[in-house]
Design a protein around this motif. Sequence first.
Motif, PDB file in Angstrom:
ATOM      1  N   GLN A  39      24.475  33.046   1.702  1.00  0.00           N
ATOM      2  CA  GLN A  39      25.032  32.967   0.351  1.00  0.00           C
ATOM      3  C   GLN A  39      26.412  32.299   0.361  1.00  0.00           C
ATOM      4  OE1 GLN A  39      24.962  37.026  -0.941  1.00  0.00           O
ATOM      5  NE2 GLN A  39      22.776  36.980  -1.555  1.00  0.00           N
ATOM      6  N   SER A  40      27.233  32.608   1.348  1.00  0.00           N
ATOM      7  CA  SER A  40      28.542  31.961   1.467  1.00  0.00           C
ATOM      8  C   SER A  40      28.384  30.473   1.694  1.00  0.00           C
ATOM      9  CB  SER A  40      29.347  32.583   2.620  1.00  0.00           C
ATOM     10  OG  SER A  40      29.553  33.953   2.399  1.00  0.00           O
ATOM     11  N   GLU A  41      27.441  30.099   2.546  1.00  0.00           N
ATOM     12  CA  GLU A  41      27.192  28.690   2.817  1.00  0.00           C
ATOM     13  C   GLU A  41      26.708  27.988   1.560  1.00  0.00           C
ATOM     14  OE1 GLU A  41      27.126  25.262   5.115  1.00  0.00           O
ATOM     15  OE2 GLU A  41      27.933  27.261   5.591  1.00  0.00           O
ATOM     16  N   LEU A  42      25.895  28.675   0.763  1.00  0.00           N
ATOM     17  CA  LEU A  42      25.379  28.083  -0.468  1.00  0.00           C
ATOM     18  C   LEU A  42      26.511  27.872  -1.480  1.00  0.00           C
ATOM     19  CD1 LEU A  42      22.792  27.148  -1.856  1.00  0.00           C
ATOM     20  CD2 LEU A  42      22.506  29.480  -2.760  1.00  0.00           C
ATOM     21  N   ALA A  43      27.448  28.800  -1.579  1.00  0.00           N
ATOM     22  CA  ALA A  43      28.601  28.652  -2.498  1.00  0.00           C
ATOM     23  C   ALA A  43      29.500  27.512  -2.043  1.00  0.00           C
ATOM     24  CB  ALA A  43      29.378  29.972  -2.545  1.00  0.00           C
ATOM     25  N   LYS A  44      29.716  27.367  -0.782  1.00  0.00           N
ATOM     26  CA  LYS A  44      30.543  26.283  -0.255  1.00  0.00           C
ATOM     27  C   LYS A  44      29.932  24.928  -0.572  1.00  0.00           C
ATOM     28  CE  LYS A  44      32.185  24.417   4.128  1.00  0.00           C
ATOM     29  NZ  LYS A  44      32.181  24.564   5.587  1.00  0.00           N
ATOM     30  N   LEU A  45      28.594  24.831  -0.381  1.00  0.00           N
ATOM     31  CA  LEU A  45      27.927  23.564  -0.674  1.00  0.00           C
ATOM     32  C   LEU A  45      27.997  23.245  -2.179  1.00  0.00           C
ATOM     33  CD1 LEU A  45      24.773  23.864   1.637  1.00  0.00           C
ATOM     34  CD2 LEU A  45      26.766  22.387   1.967  1.00  0.00           C
ATOM     35  N   ALA A  46      27.933  24.238  -3.043  1.00  0.00           N
ATOM     36  CA  ALA A  46      28.026  24.008  -4.497  1.00  0.00           C
ATOM     37  C   ALA A  46      29.407  23.467  -4.865  1.00  0.00           C
ATOM     38  CB  ALA A  46      27.731  25.315  -5.234  1.00  0.00           C
ATOM     39  N   SER A  47      30.482  23.962  -4.245  1.00  0.00           N
ATOM     40  CA  SER A  47      31.838  23.476  -4.520  1.00  0.00           C
ATOM     41  C   SER A  47      32.002  22.029  -4.070  1.00  0.00           C
ATOM     42  CB  SER A  47      32.854  24.383  -3.820  1.00  0.00           C
ATOM     43  OG  SER A  47      34.153  23.877  -3.982  1.00  0.00           O
ATOM     44  N   GLU A  48      31.473  21.730  -2.890  1.00  0.00           N
ATOM     45  CA  GLU A  48      31.575  20.359  -2.391  1.00  0.00           C
ATOM     46  C   GLU A  48      30.786  19.396  -3.273  1.00  0.00           C
ATOM     47  OE1 GLU A  48      30.288  20.386   1.633  1.00  0.00           O
ATOM     48  OE2 GLU A  48      32.087  21.417   2.405  1.00  0.00           O
ATOM     49  N   ALA A  49      29.656  19.823  -3.777  1.00  0.00           N
ATOM     50  CA  ALA A  49      28.845  18.951  -4.637  1.00  0.00           C
ATOM     51  C   ALA A  49      29.569  18.651  -5.949  1.00  0.00           C
ATOM     52  CB  ALA A  49      27.498  19.625  -4.909  1.00  0.00           C
ATOM     53  N   GLN A  50      30.284  19.614  -6.478  1.00  0.00           N
ATOM     54  CA  GLN A  50      31.025  19.395  -7.728  1.00  0.00           C
ATOM     55  C   GLN A  50      32.129  18.364  -7.510  1.00  0.00           C
ATOM     56  OE1 GLN A  50      32.556  22.983  -9.414  1.00  0.00           O
ATOM     57  NE2 GLN A  50      33.290  21.987 -11.263  1.00  0.00           N
ATOM     58  N   GLU A  51      32.858  18.433  -6.405  1.00  0.00           N
ATOM     59  CA  GLU A  51      33.926  17.478  -6.129  1.00  0.00           C
ATOM     60  C   GLU A  51      33.379  16.070  -5.965  1.00  0.00           C
ATOM     61  OE1 GLU A  51      35.965  18.850  -2.710  1.00  0.00           O
ATOM     62  OE2 GLU A  51      36.859  20.619  -3.716  1.00  0.00           O
ATOM     63  N   LEU A  52      32.273  15.949  -5.214  1.00  0.00           N
ATOM     64  CA  LEU A  52      31.691  14.634  -4.993  1.00  0.00           C
ATOM     65  C   LEU A  52      31.152  14.051  -6.305  1.00  0.00           C
ATOM     66  CD1 LEU A  52      29.797  15.226  -1.633  1.00  0.00           C
ATOM     67  CD2 LEU A  52      31.889  13.903  -1.981  1.00  0.00           C
ATOM     68  N   ARG A  53      30.675  14.862  -7.199  1.00  0.00           N
ATOM     69  CA  ARG A  53      30.158  14.386  -8.469  1.00  0.00           C
ATOM     70  C   ARG A  53      31.315  13.854  -9.329  1.00  0.00           C
ATOM     71  NH1 ARG A  53      27.832  18.664  -9.767  1.00  0.00           N
ATOM     72  NH2 ARG A  53      25.831  18.201  -8.779  1.00  0.00           N
ATOM     73  N   ALA A  54      32.471  14.518  -9.209  1.00  0.00           N
ATOM     74  CA  ALA A  54      33.638  14.067  -9.967  1.00  0.00           C
ATOM     75  C   ALA A  54      34.148  12.740  -9.416  1.00  0.00           C
ATOM     76  CB  ALA A  54      34.733  15.130  -9.918  1.00  0.00           C
ATOM     77  N   GLU A  55      34.050  12.555  -8.175  1.00  0.00           N
ATOM     78  CA  GLU A  55      34.537  11.312  -7.556  1.00  0.00           C
ATOM     79  C   GLU A  55      33.492  10.214  -7.650  1.00  0.00           C
ATOM     80  OE1 GLU A  55      35.525  12.313  -3.595  1.00  0.00           O
ATOM     81  OE2 GLU A  55      37.253  13.576  -4.128  1.00  0.00           O
ATOM     82  N   GLY A  56      32.235  10.579  -8.013  1.00  0.00           N
ATOM     83  CA  GLY A  56      31.218   9.548  -8.140  1.00  0.00           C
ATOM     84  C   GLY A  56      30.614   9.121  -6.822  1.00  0.00           C
ATOM     85  N   GLU A  57      30.706   9.960  -5.821  1.00  0.00           N
ATOM     86  CA  GLU A  57      30.109   9.641  -4.503  1.00  0.00           C
ATOM     87  C   GLU A  57      28.642  10.108  -4.517  1.00  0.00           C
ATOM     88  OE1 GLU A  57      31.333   8.164  -1.936  1.00  0.00           O
ATOM     89  OE2 GLU A  57      33.390   7.896  -2.720  1.00  0.00           O
ATOM     90  N   ARG A  58      27.790   9.228  -4.932  1.00  0.00           N
ATOM     91  CA  ARG A  58      26.402   9.636  -5.076  1.00  0.00           C
ATOM     92  C   ARG A  58      25.675   9.780  -3.725  1.00  0.00           C
ATOM     93  NH1 ARG A  58      24.701   9.817 -10.046  1.00  0.00           N
ATOM     94  NH2 ARG A  58      22.530   9.739  -9.326  1.00  0.00           N
ATOM     95  N   ALA A  59      26.038   8.961  -2.776  1.00  0.00           N
ATOM     96  CA  ALA A  59      25.374   9.072  -1.457  1.00  0.00           C
ATOM     97  C   ALA A  59      25.706  10.411  -0.792  1.00  0.00           C
ATOM     98  CB  ALA A  59      25.791   7.907  -0.572  1.00  0.00           C
TER      99      ALA A  59
END
Length: 619
Positions: free
Chosen positions: A432-452
């Motif tokens: 669950q901790s790993e899943l929360a960490k991955l969700a935070s990283e995905a939000q940052e990358l989406r804001a920066e537009g890093e689709r890859a």
Amino acid sequence: MTASAGHLDATQDSVSESTVDIQAWLSRCGQRLTNAHPAVSLDEGIVLWHRAEGWLPVALWPANADGVSLLDLAGQVREAGRGLVSPLASGGVAIGYPVRDSGERSDDALVGAVAFRVTAVRAANATPDEHDLMPLMQHLEDAVATLERDILVGQATRMRTRHARLGEHLTLLASMLEQPGFDAAAMQLTTRLAIALDAERVSLGWRRGSRTRLRQISHSARFNRKMNRIRATEAAMDEALDQRRPVWWPLSASTEREVSTPVNRAHGSLCEMTDVPHALSVPCLDEGRPRGAVTIERERPFDAEEVEALQGLMALCTRALEEKRRNDRPLPVKMLAALGEQSGRLLGAGHLGYKLSALVLVAIVAFAYLATGTEHVSADAVLKSEVQRVVAAPFQGYIEEARVRAGDEVQQGDLLAIMDTRDLRLQQLQAQSELAKLASEAQELRAEGERASLNVIDAQRQQVEAELQLIQSRLERANLRAPYDGVVVGGDLTQRLGSAVEAGEELFRVAPQGGHRIELEVNEARIGDIAPGQQGELVLSAMTDVPIDFEITRVTPQTRRREGSNRFVVEARLEESPPALRPGMEGVGKVEMGEARLIAIWTRELVDWLRLNVWRWWG
């Protein structure tokens, strides 16, 4: 001594008398008493002796004396058992003294009485004075003591001779017993007897039917059965066996007057043919039955002691010879002889118990042949469940708690055991901790537009979610529950609390209530008679009073080795299932084969075994 042996010589009816010469002693005693006492005259003397037919006079002195006047006093001395003096009507007195035997006849020591007629020298037929009679009686007592001593010496000599003869006979018996067969034993017996008795010839014959056949002659390995001498010897043996007593030739003058003397015509013919003056045949009797005879031919006559000793020897040797003769027979002859002997017991006189046993056996065989019964095939049986569910460990871990053991009844959904889930919950928190960490990283990358980079994060998130679902599934299966209503037939974790288990390891085995089947172990010799649809009956060891019907459903090719025999596994279905049945119970099942004769039912296994072995060796 037997009655037949006693007729050899009339003077041998009394053992004490036969050891001394009574007539010679009486003559010596009369002469000595006359010479030692000149004041008196001994006119005559007599000796009365105890013999087989009674008390009889056996000696008289002098030879021309009458002795009738002394018989009364001798009889009185015998009855009184002491010395007596009595006046005589014809003048003078009679003095007497008893003779005793203190050796072999201690129970009846008085064996004779001696009496003398005494007169005074000073006048014819005058009565002697008392002072003349006293020394005379003392002298007579000393003379009788000498006679008694001679009797004892003679008996001792006779006893030594008897012991030596007994030793010779025992040696002969031992040498005969050590021989392997009848012919060798017969040769030993005849040859040694010929040497011991100083005989010209000793022959042994054995009964065959109603006649005696000569089997062995001393010092002769072979002989011609057609010889007249051989036939005469066999006739002499038959003569003794027919009378069941020893027979000898010739008879003495005294025995010819006896009523019970044996018939010895064949023995006389044998002696005339062989020119041997004396012949004796002793029968060999075994339990009263004639087996054979021994014929002895020699120059000197036979005495009663020899005849008695030979009778005792042959009584010992007959059974040994008969056993050796029987052992020498071929096996078929032994079988026929045994059959004949048993038939004789069955059809002859006596043996009531044997006859009753035979009648009972015949009745049982007749009943078994005529009567019929239901044939069964018996087999060991094991009760098993139709279905069993295995409860296995859902993952690798540790046992935290055990709720049931084998034999407990459970309902569907009941808790059986609980696995330790602490490691799984830690893994769940980590995922669950790993899943929360991955969700935070995905939000940052989406804001920066890093689709890859966002695509990589999504793939990692899907992997962690799958791991989390696996952990959740294991947590749900950590509580082991019963799959249906039934009985725990295997598994006991109460001794394994806290121990590690591997994933898939069997922990419990649960069987449903009812729905049992039977496994029968049928011997391969009877498997050909078993077919589906046959009915039978089962008796369990735990329920011997409740027979349970079953029906054969399947004959499997599975085999088991049990008690040295090969057995096929046959499955059957119970017609009813009592509540007390438990899987694993054992018992015996019987499958009905139909009606058959009882003798065929009882002997089927024996007949099958015989057929198989006959085929193996002679097929």
